[in-house]
Design an enzyme around this catalytic site. Structure first.
Site, PDB file in Angstrom:
ATOM      1  CG  HIS A   1      -2.116  -0.700   1.275  1.00 46.64           C
ATOM      2  ND1 HIS A   1      -2.550  -1.410   2.377  1.00 46.64           N
ATOM      3  CD2 HIS A   1      -3.070  -0.858   0.318  1.00 46.64           C
ATOM      4  CE1 HIS A   1      -3.723  -1.980   2.096  1.00 46.64           C
ATOM      5  NE2 HIS A   1      -4.051  -1.669   0.860  1.00 46.64           N
TER       6      HIS A   1
ATOM      7  CB  CYS B   1      -2.603   0.479   8.546  1.00 46.86           C
ATOM      8  SG  CYS B   1      -1.188   0.284   7.520  1.00 46.86           S
TER       9      CYS B   1
HETATM   10  N1  ARG Z   1      -3.964  -7.146   6.637  1.00 44.26           N
HETATM   11  C1  ARG Z   1      -4.348  -5.930   5.999  1.00 44.26           C
HETATM   12  C2  ARG Z   1      -4.366  -6.112   4.491  1.00 44.26           C
HETATM   13  O1  ARG Z   1      -3.536  -6.823   3.982  1.00 44.26           O
HETATM   14  C3  ARG Z   1      -3.427  -4.816   6.372  1.00 44.26           C
HETATM   15  C4  ARG Z   1      -3.867  -3.478   5.839  1.00 44.26           C
HETATM   16  C5  ARG Z   1      -2.889  -2.390   6.136  1.00 44.26           C
HETATM   17  N2  ARG Z   1      -3.429  -1.140   5.755  1.00 44.26           N
HETATM   18  C6  ARG Z   1      -2.760  -0.145   5.168  1.00 44.26           C
HETATM   19  N3  ARG Z   1      -3.387   0.978   4.973  1.00 44.26           N
HETATM   20  N4  ARG Z   1      -1.525  -0.268   4.740  1.00 44.26           N
HETATM   21  O2  ARG Z   1      -5.190  -5.591   3.791  1.00 44.26           O
END
Ligand code: ARG
Length: 278
Positions: A166, A260
């Protein structure tokens, strides 16, 4: 005084590593529930200390990643563009977030058809530009259409490292002219685009990036990160910021950290639109 910054969080009641949708997650490395709860609570306390007002969405059973509210959508003034998750496991969060935004007076904008879009996890304002990460979770064409809807400029950035899937894992706007980034998470073109677009771009070193140092919550000059990002904290102090460390290892097991776990409801401090008087 201005209104306190508003941040959306979700208690980790049902948080856990129940599936594997990114390189950090492994069901053989479960999170410790009591420890995750303590860490989440401590993050919440630090955010309150630096002046934020926390709002909460109720946790839902069998939605272990609902804690990652950054992925709920992209907030722009009183609008929120909802997410369309890439993985079916997280698509079940969409109605929960949609409902919360509707009940809290936001104009809810559905994501463009036929694309995936993971909200503020992949789309962050710095100045007047929307910086948008694509390839690993969100689609570039979706960002283009969202920017047209919002009437803003978008800079698409290709993400190339599965550990930084991300945009908010490798890029963090601090103010309108300053941002953190982890260069190796981007392709060559995106790196150059960032260097041209942002006057003060701070390169985060690999050990700090792997501790999710770029996944920081910015409240004014306060920058809140996971522990173990010492060089980054030093760099932040040199840029006039006040870094805070709080342990978030249980969430790292899920591929997430401070940023996050939060969503700014009143716009990131680095977004120019936040300061316009329209
Ligand atoms: N386990 C979640 C996923 O893989 C983690 C999300 C992390 N969020 C972020 N904004 N980076 O989607």
């Amino acid at each position: 005084m201005d209104q306190p910054p508003r941040i959306l969080m979700c208690p980790p009641t049902y948080f856990g590593i129940e599936y594997e949708i990114n390189a950090w997650m492994s069901r053989s490395r479960p999170s410790d529930h009591a420890e995750a709860t303590r860490q989440w609570q401590a993050l919440r306390e630090v955010l309150v200390r630096v002046g934020a007002s926390i709002e909460e969405v109720l946790p839902v059973k069998e939605l272990p990643d609902l804690v990652f509210t950054a992925n709920a959508g992209l907030v722009f003034r009183n609008k929120v563009v909802l997410s369309k998750f890439l993985h079916p496991q997280r698509q079940r969060e969409e109605p929960v977030f949609s409902e919360w935004f509707m009940q809290h007076g936001f104009e809810v904008v559905p994501p463009p058809e036929g694309i995936s879009f993971e909200g503020a996890g992949d789309a962050l304002f710095c100045g007047e530009t929307l910086f948008a990460g694509y390839r690993l979770r969100s689609d570039a064409s979706g960002h283009q259409r969202i920017a047209e809807t919002l009437g803003c400029r978008v800079l698409p950035l290709e993400l190339v490292d599965p550990y930084f899937y991300h945009l908010d894992t490798c890029f963090c706007p601090i103010d309108r002219e300053t941002a953190l980034y982890y260069p190796r998470a981007f392709d060559e073109y995106a790196r150059r685009a960032l260097q041209e677009a942002i006057p003060r771009l701070i390169a985060v070193e690999e050990p700090d990036a792997r501790r999710f140092g770029c996944n920081a919550v910015v409240v004014g000059r306060h920058v809140v990160t996971n522990t173990g990002c010492e060089s980054l904290h030093h760099q932040l102090r040199e840029h006039g910021c006040e870094p805070w460390a709080t342990p978030l290892d249980e969430f790292l097991k899920s591929g997430g950290s401070a940023k996050c776990l939060t969503l700014r409801l009143d716009g990131e401090d680095a977004a120019t639109w936040k300061f316009e008087t329209t």
